[in-house]
Design an enzyme around this catalytic site. Structure first.
Site, mmCIF file in Angstrom:
data_model
loop_
_atom_site.group_PDB
_atom_site.id
_atom_site.type_symbol
_atom_site.label_atom_id
_atom_site.label_comp_id
_atom_site.label_asym_id
_atom_site.label_seq_id
_atom_site.Cartn_x
_atom_site.Cartn_y
_atom_site.Cartn_z
ATOM 1 N N GLU A 37 -66.846 8.573 -35.346
ATOM 2 C CA GLU A 37 -66.406 7.185 -35.362
ATOM 3 C C GLU A 37 -66.770 6.641 -36.748
ATOM 4 O O GLU A 37 -67.933 6.698 -37.141
ATOM 5 C CB GLU A 37 -67.145 6.413 -34.268
ATOM 6 C CG GLU A 37 -66.670 4.997 -34.099
ATOM 7 C CD GLU A 37 -67.452 4.239 -33.035
ATOM 8 O OE1 GLU A 37 -68.185 4.887 -32.243
ATOM 9 O OE2 GLU A 37 -67.333 3.012 -33.010
ATOM 10 N N ARG A 263 -77.863 17.222 -28.317
ATOM 11 C CA ARG A 263 -77.829 16.666 -29.661
ATOM 12 C C ARG A 263 -79.103 17.028 -30.414
ATOM 13 O O ARG A 263 -80.129 17.351 -29.813
ATOM 14 C CB ARG A 263 -77.620 15.154 -29.631
ATOM 15 C CG ARG A 263 -78.705 14.364 -28.931
ATOM 16 C CD ARG A 263 -78.521 12.854 -29.145
ATOM 17 N NE ARG A 263 -77.153 12.397 -29.000
ATOM 18 C CZ ARG A 263 -76.498 11.694 -29.920
ATOM 19 N NH1 ARG A 263 -77.065 11.375 -31.066
ATOM 20 N NH2 ARG A 263 -75.276 11.292 -29.711
ATOM 21 N N LYS A 273 -76.524 6.303 -36.284
ATOM 22 C CA LYS A 273 -75.982 5.438 -37.333
ATOM 23 C C LYS A 273 -76.529 4.024 -37.201
ATOM 24 O O LYS A 273 -76.844 3.376 -38.187
ATOM 25 C CB LYS A 273 -74.453 5.434 -37.239
ATOM 26 C CG LYS A 273 -73.829 6.704 -37.755
ATOM 27 C CD LYS A 273 -72.337 6.713 -37.557
ATOM 28 C CE LYS A 273 -71.993 7.160 -36.155
ATOM 29 N NZ LYS A 273 -70.581 7.434 -35.945
#
Ligand code: ATP
Ligand code: MG
Length: 565
Positions: A37, A263, A273
């Site tokens: 994204e 992850r 982020k």
């Protein structure tokens, strides 16, 4: 075309793909994608996903797309889109002509939504966000059906078209999938597919005022692109039934298989982020590419190489359960790479002046120095030696403790590639009593660093000739956090309460050997005994700034040793 690399170390995802290839599933195609994204710069966690997706495509003669998952209209996306492309390319991967934007599929998403409405599988709901939450139920209690669930197909088509036309304010209505409000999986309780948001999008401008939700848009994007294996992180495991539901109901030709993996979490590092933005905006760092940041741009500026990061990704592997990787492993990987590739040079970070009192004043000798003992092919260079030198302050002690074998009054040490010297006198500052200068003698018979008759010294230290030295600034870094676990904070606080306020040390008076003249940003070196350094992008004109990429101390090797015991 090369043959698929079936021999490389496997993992559970590659095992699935091998089995699919064996049974001829997807016409034996392998097609993955990396779908960031564009709401921030990529970080080391993304690097793991990039190496996995592009790596699998490479191993199995497949393809990997780069897709901007830009279904959320936000402001600065253009900058992020560009940096994402730069970072993926820098890591060594190529999407060829397959760079896509989810926003290019907005019309298709809309058509699919109409399709689901016509099938009675989606409806327009007027519940407010709060009410919807109330109706959703909990993990233990089933949800309640929306009073708008029974709307007719005609009414839904009409309302949804008017949602698109901009007739209704933000948040007043949603389009929801009609699935099962009693499902044990909350994601299946009539999830929202579209919301109203009168906001400009960086690519579609003001064309749309309804935007699709991730779960709805992602599976269709994958299907449109002919993805075979849609690899994502574990938090999407509970969303997989929804991924499959949409594609089943839409009767698409290509129905990718979603596979989840753990992850990456790294000790002493935040990994999102959103948190990196807080570090930037909170002024804890100078920007997204601050060398202390575990963003790809930060690691690059710090002196990390794509090879080291790819190796790291390979070493940590792919697992189905979340864990935290010791940041020492990342440091081990960059040391391993730079040890082989970085030329070794002499640089004095905290200089102490040394005068060789029995060496002629106007004489300079060119000493032979090896560029990298690990790789004789890297050759040798000449290093100038003269009467006045700099050595590291830490390499001298007036009153040496027992284990200190370097220079001290009356003691002899070896100057690397040069001579044995003996300290005969110290010059001190009248006021502070601090040693400002050493007077030493050298033994001309020890040229090159060996004494006749095999006389031994206990230490070899590095040095730089004062007349020939170039000046530089060195920036030494420590972790941004004081604790390994960013979530281990007091109640009500976040990682910003455990910031290491001494994570940057600037040394401005460094003295480097002549061969570093004109070194360009990105050039990497081992400063002998001091660590691996990389020329920073702040260098310009005559100004040289170095980042310490990593120290030489190999904590990981130690960790590994104790693990093996
Ligand atoms: P962030 O929390 O940093 O915003 P994200 O998952 O929301 O992360 P995306 O841009 O949506 O970021 O992620 C793109 C891809 O990278 C996704 O497939 C995601 O699963 C993967 N990814 C993100 N963070 C990690 C991580 N820490 N380890 C492995 N893969 C990751
Ligand atoms: Mg995200």
């Amino acid at each position: 075309m090369t043959t698929p690399d079936f021999n490389r170390p496997s993992d559970f995802i590659r095992d699935i793909i091998k089995e699919d290839l064996r049974t001829g599933k997807n016409n034996s195609r392998v097609h993955t994608r990396f779908p960031p994204e564009p709401n921030g710069h990529l970080h080391i966690g993304h690097a793991k996903s990039i190496c996995l997706n592009f790596g699998i495509a490479k191993d199995f003669n497949g393809l990997c797309n780069l897709r901007m998952d830009d279904t959320n209209p936000t402001k600065e996306e253009v900058e992020y889109v560009e940096s994402i492309q730069q970072d993926v390319r820098w890591l060594g991967f190529d999407w060829q002509d397959r760079m896509y934007y989810a926003s290019d599929y907005f019309e298709r998403f809309y058509e699919c939504a109409l399709d689901l409405i016509r099938k009675g599988k989606a409806y327009v709901c007027d519940l407010s966000a709060d009410k919807m939450r109330e109706y959703r139920g909990t993990l233990t209690a089933p949800g309640k059906e929306s009073p708008y669930r029974g709307r007719t197909v005609e009414e839904n088509l009409d309302l949804f078209e008017r949602m698109r036309a901009g007739e209704f304010p933000d948040g007043s209505r949603t389009l929801r999938a009609k699935i099962d409000m009693a499902s044990g999986n909350i994601n299946m309780r009539d999830p929202v597919m579209y919301r109203i948001l009168h906001a400009d999008h960086h690519r579609t401008g003001n064309k749309w005022c309804i935007y699709p939700m991730y779960d709805y848009a992602h599976c269709i994007s994958d299907s449109i692109e002919g993805i075979t294996h849609s690899i994502c992180t574990l938090e999407f495991e509970d969303h997989r039934p929804l991924y499959d539901w949409f594609l089943d109901e839409l009767k698409v030709e290509c129905h990718p298989r979603q596979i989840e993996f753990a992850r990456l979490n790294l000790s002493y590092t935040v990994m999102s982020k959103r948190k990196f933005i807080q570090l930037v905006e909170g002024g804890f760092v100078t920007g997204w590419d601050d060398p202390r940041m575990s963003t790809i741009s930060g690691l690059r500026r710090r002196g990390y190489t794509p090879e080291a990061i790819r190796n790291f990704a390979e070493r940590i592997g792919v697992a189905k359960r979340d864990s935290v990787v010791d940041i020492a492993l990342l440091e081990y990987c960059i040391r391993e790479d730079l040890n082989k590739t970085a030329p070794r040079v002499m640089a004095v970070l905290r200089p102490l002046k040394v005068v060789i009192i029995n060496y002629p004043e106007d004489k300079t000798e060119e000493m032979d120095a090896v560029n990298n003992p690990e790789d004789p092919g890297m050759g040798t260079r000449k290093v100038p030696f003269s009467r006045v030198l700099y050595i590291e302050k830490d390499d001298f002690r007036e009153d040496p403790p027992k284990q200190f074998f370097r220079l001290a009054p009356g003691r002899e040490v070896r100057l690397r590639y040069a001579y044995f010297i003996t300290c005969v006198h110290t010059v001190k500052d009248d006021k502070t009593g601090e040693v400002e200068e050493l007077h030493c003698t050298y033994d001309p018979a020890t040229r090159g660093g060996d004494a006749p008759g095999g006389r031994k010294v206990k230490a070899t230290i590095h040095w730089v000739s004062a007349d020939h030295a170039i000046d530089a600034e060195a920036r030494l870094y420590d972790y941004l956090l004081t604790q390994p676990d960013p979530d281990d904070v007091e109640e009500g606080k976040d990682f910003r309460s455990i910031m290491n306020l001494n994570s940057l040390e600037i040394l401005s008076g460094c003295k480097l050997e002549r061969s570093l003249t004109g070194a360009k940003p990105g050039c990497k070196y081992q400063f002998e005994r001091m660590g691996y350094f990389c020329v920073d992008t702040d260098s310009s004109g005559g100004r040289l700034v170095f980042n310490r990429t990593v120290s030489l101390k190999d904590t990981w090797a130690k960790v590994e040793k104790t693990l093996k015991k």
